[in-house]
Scaffold this motif. Structure first.
Motif, short mmCIF file in Angstrom:
data_model
loop_
_atom_site.label_atom_id
_atom_site.label_comp_id
_atom_site.label_asym_id
_atom_site.label_seq_id
_atom_site.Cartn_x
_atom_site.Cartn_y
_atom_site.Cartn_z
N GLY A 160 0.81 -1.20 0.00
CA GLY A 160 0.00 0.00 0.00
C GLY A 160 0.85 1.25 0.00
O GLY A 160 2.05 1.20 -0.22
N ARG A 161 0.16 2.37 0.21
CA ARG A 161 0.84 3.67 0.18
C ARG A 161 0.41 4.54 1.35
O ARG A 161 -0.71 4.41 1.86
N ILE A 162 1.32 5.40 1.75
CA ILE A 162 1.07 6.34 2.84
C ILE A 162 1.59 7.69 2.37
O ILE A 162 2.68 7.78 1.81
N TRP A 163 0.80 8.73 2.57
CA TRP A 163 1.25 10.06 2.15
C TRP A 163 0.84 11.09 3.19
O TRP A 163 -0.18 10.92 3.88
N THR B 299 -2.90 20.11 0.81
CA THR B 299 -2.32 19.12 -0.11
C THR B 299 -2.63 17.71 0.38
O THR B 299 -2.84 17.48 1.57
N GLY B 300 -2.67 16.78 -0.58
CA GLY B 300 -2.88 15.36 -0.27
C GLY B 300 -4.32 15.01 0.02
O GLY B 300 -4.62 13.87 0.41
N ASP B 301 -5.22 15.94 -0.16
CA ASP B 301 -6.63 15.77 0.20
C ASP B 301 -7.28 14.56 -0.50
O ASP B 301 -6.98 14.26 -1.66
N THR C 54 4.00 13.77 -1.68
CA THR C 54 5.08 12.80 -1.54
C THR C 54 4.42 11.49 -1.12
O THR C 54 3.58 11.51 -0.22
N VAL C 55 4.77 10.37 -1.77
CA VAL C 55 4.09 9.10 -1.45
C VAL C 55 5.12 8.04 -1.06
O VAL C 55 6.11 7.85 -1.76
N VAL C 56 4.87 7.38 0.07
CA VAL C 56 5.68 6.23 0.47
C VAL C 56 4.94 5.01 -0.04
O VAL C 56 3.77 4.80 0.32
#
Ligand SMILES: *[C@@H]1O[C@H](CO)[C@@H](O)[C@H](O)[C@H]1NC(C)=O
Length: 246
Positions: A71-74, A92-94, A111-113
């Motif tokens: 998955g991803r976390i931002w 941002t990131g909404d 920015t995405v992990v």
């Protein structure tokens, strides 16, 4: 004097550590402001914490994800949510104005992990910090404890907003809050590695990708970036830090 209770408690602890199949993700907010992490499991994987929560400056939150989670976390910043409904907005990131992103990804630039913590083919963990969707807040991901594989730190530790080319800047209330990738801002096949450029040999980094790479060499900066940004590892715990110390 060691009692049998102490011994059995010790054994119990050992067994509980050994039987943890999943991975611990420790999210740390080292920014001066609150961050609202957004989370999304890849199709078929659970989304932890209903996809979002708030993390005050200086706070940390431990998440347990199952074996082979992907998955991803931002980070989301500048958010304001109604306490009752969990509805509002972020600069941002909404994710559609919801505190809990459950099933939604964030609007770029962010920015995405990204991570895949084992697959049916390999027990290795793959992770990167991606600037493919642009940048909003510095982030790093590093393993702790029993490491194997070529472990390393995936990160964009610098504040790209401070050196964002004007054509790519995302402004809110007169301030640069994010920096778009060239693909996002200009949306051409060449910048997005699409069409005749959907091939690693044809899609070379552009001047924008090179700027991102120079400032954040440990991040994944465009669709066919070389593998330096992608780490593989096998650890039981990882720390994901927003605004990591430089
Ligand atoms: C995860 O993948 C491994 C192979 O790498 C497999 O043996 C294991 O059963 C998988 N676990 C889950 C929970 O899917």
């Amino acid at each position: 004097m060691t009692t049998s209770f102490q011994i059995s408690f010790f054994l119990f602890c050992l067994i509980s550590i050994a039987s943890t199949d999943g991975t611990q993700l420790i999210l740390v907010n080292n920014c001066k402001e609150t961050i609202w992490p957004g989370l999304l499991g890849t199709a078929g994987h659970a989304t932890p914490n209903a996809g979002g929560f708030d993390l005050q400056s200086g706070e940390e939150q431990i998440l347990e994800v199952s074996e082979n989670w992907s998955g991803r976390i931002w980070p989301r910043q500048g958010c304001c949510f109604d306490v009752q409904t969990g509805k509002g907005a972020c600069q941002t990131g909404d994710c559609l104005g919801l505190l809990r992103c459950a099933g939604l990804s964030g609007i770029p630039p962010a920015t995405v992990v990204e991570m895949t913590l084992g697959t049916p083919q390999s027990p290795l963990h793959y992770y990167d910090v991606s600037l493919v969707d642009g940048f909003n807040v510095p982030v790093s991901m590093r393993p702790i404890g029993d490491e194997a594989g070529s472990c390393g730190i995936a990160a964009c530790e610098a504040d790209l907003n401070a050196c964002c080319p004007a054509a790519l800047a995302e402004r809110k209330e007169g301030k640069v809050v994010g920096c778009k990738s060239a693909c996002l801002a200009l949306n051409t096949d060449r910048y997005c590695c699409r069409g005749e450029f959907s091939d690693p040999n044809r899609c070379k980094p552009t001047v924008f990708g090179l700027v991102f790479k120079a400032v954040c060499p440990r991040a994944y900066s465009y669709a066919f970036d070389e593998a330096t940004g992608l780490k593989n590892c096998r650890a039981s715990r990882y720390v994901i830090t927003f605004c990591p110390p430089n």
